[in-house]
Scaffold this active site. Structure first.
Site, PDB file in Angstrom:
ATOM      1  N   HIS A 253      52.095 106.524  53.630  1.00 38.58           N
ATOM      2  CA  HIS A 253      51.398 107.508  52.788  1.00 38.58           C
ATOM      3  C   HIS A 253      49.927 107.529  53.200  1.00 38.58           C
ATOM      4  CE1 HIS A 253      54.481 107.828  49.463  1.00 38.58           C
ATOM      5  NE2 HIS A 253      54.854 106.671  49.964  1.00 38.58           N
TER       6      HIS A 253
ATOM      7  N   HIS B 156      57.901 105.204  56.092  1.00 35.27           N
ATOM      8  CA  HIS B 156      56.856 106.240  56.044  1.00 35.27           C
ATOM      9  C   HIS B 156      55.560 105.649  55.534  1.00 35.27           C
ATOM     10  CE1 HIS B 156      59.151 106.286  52.276  1.00 35.27           C
ATOM     11  NE2 HIS B 156      58.011 106.571  51.654  1.00 35.27           N
TER      12      HIS B 156
HETATM   13  P1  5GP Z   1      58.345 106.186  48.571  1.00 35.10           P
HETATM   14  O1  5GP Z   1      58.393 105.865  47.106  1.00 35.10           O
HETATM   15  O2  5GP Z   1      59.702 106.073  49.212  1.00 35.10           O
HETATM   16  O3  5GP Z   1      57.294 105.397  49.294  1.00 35.10           O
HETATM   17  O4  5GP Z   1      57.837 107.666  48.678  1.00 35.10           O
HETATM   18  C1  5GP Z   1      58.638 108.754  48.970  1.00 35.10           C
HETATM   19  C2  5GP Z   1      57.743 109.972  48.924  1.00 35.10           C
HETATM   20  O5  5GP Z   1      58.460 111.056  49.463  1.00 35.10           O
HETATM   21  C3  5GP Z   1      57.322 110.371  47.507  1.00 35.10           C
HETATM   22  O6  5GP Z   1      55.906 110.346  47.416  1.00 35.10           O
HETATM   23  C4  5GP Z   1      57.885 111.774  47.342  1.00 35.10           C
HETATM   24  O7  5GP Z   1      57.034 112.644  46.648  1.00 35.10           O
HETATM   25  C5  5GP Z   1      58.128 112.230  48.764  1.00 35.10           C
HETATM   26  N1  5GP Z   1      59.260 113.132  48.900  1.00 35.10           N
HETATM   27  C6  5GP Z   1      60.504 112.958  48.371  1.00 35.10           C
HETATM   28  N2  5GP Z   1      61.304 113.984  48.710  1.00 35.10           N
HETATM   29  C7  5GP Z   1      60.552 114.812  49.483  1.00 35.10           C
HETATM   30  C8  5GP Z   1      60.827 116.046  50.150  1.00 35.10           C
HETATM   31  O8  5GP Z   1      61.917 116.604  50.098  1.00 35.10           O
HETATM   32  N3  5GP Z   1      59.806 116.616  50.862  1.00 35.10           N
HETATM   33  C9  5GP Z   1      58.578 116.028  50.953  1.00 35.10           C
HETATM   34  N4  5GP Z   1      57.657 116.665  51.677  1.00 35.10           N
HETATM   35  N5  5GP Z   1      58.282 114.870  50.336  1.00 35.10           N
HETATM   36  C10 5GP Z   1      59.261 114.270  49.609  1.00 35.10           C
END
Ligand code: 5GP
Ligand code: ZN
Length: 136
Positions: free
Chosen positions: A101, A99
């Site tokens: 951001h 993903h």
């Molecule tokens: P990572 O640390 O993997 O790059 O970021 C994962 C992101 O996913 C985090 O910013 C977190 O807030 C978001 N996230 C985690 N669970 C959910 C969810 O159930 N719904 C949404 N919309 N975002 C989520």
């Protein structure tokens, strides 16, 4: 993938604030935004990191990132935006479904970039050579 939270969002098994969808990608708001309007763009296929996404989906994904970034800026009135992607656990990746951001930025938001360092003499050359070799 059955126990992936983003695959569940894709299938509508978990609710999300979906803002965009096409054949290969969707975008939705991050539930815990760095700044309000923070969006996530994912390929529909379950690929764990950037390194796993096949070319066709990769191209579609980066196009969606561009499209949604413009919309986030317009909608939030941001002066700019950061793109960020965590790849693998050690980098801070919590959700193992690739993903991007999209974080809208405002002049007074107080966010700081990561710290930077320096190379010792000749050290940089070593990295240059090793990485070039790894690209072969
Ligand atoms: P990572 O640390 O993997 O790059 O970021 C994962 C992101 O996913 C985090 O910013 C977190 O807030 C978001 N996230 C985690 N669970 C959910 C969810 O159930 N719904 C949404 N919309 N975002 C989520
Ligand atoms: Zn997934």
């Amino acid at each position: 993938m059955d126990d992936c939270i983003f695959c569940k969002i894709l299938k509508g098994e978990i609710p999300s604030s979906k803002i965009y969808e096409d054949e290969f990608t969707i975008a939705f708001l991050d539930i815990m935004p760095v700044n309000k309007g923070h969006a996530l763009v994912i390929p529909k296929g379950h690929y764990e990191t950037l390194l796993d996404i096949p070319e066709k989906e990769l191209c579609a994904w980066i196009k969606t990132v561009q499209k949604v970034s413009g919309a986030v800026m317009k909608a939030t009135g941001a002066g700019g935006f950061n793109l960020g992607m965590n790849n693998f656990k050690v980098s801070g990746q919590l959700v193992p479904h690739a993903h991007m951001h999209i974080i809208p930025r405002f002049g007074d938001d107080g966010l700081k970039h990561w710290g930077q360092g320096n190379y010792e003499e000749e050290e940089m050359k070593g990295f240059e050579e090793k990485i070039k070799e790894s690209l072969k």
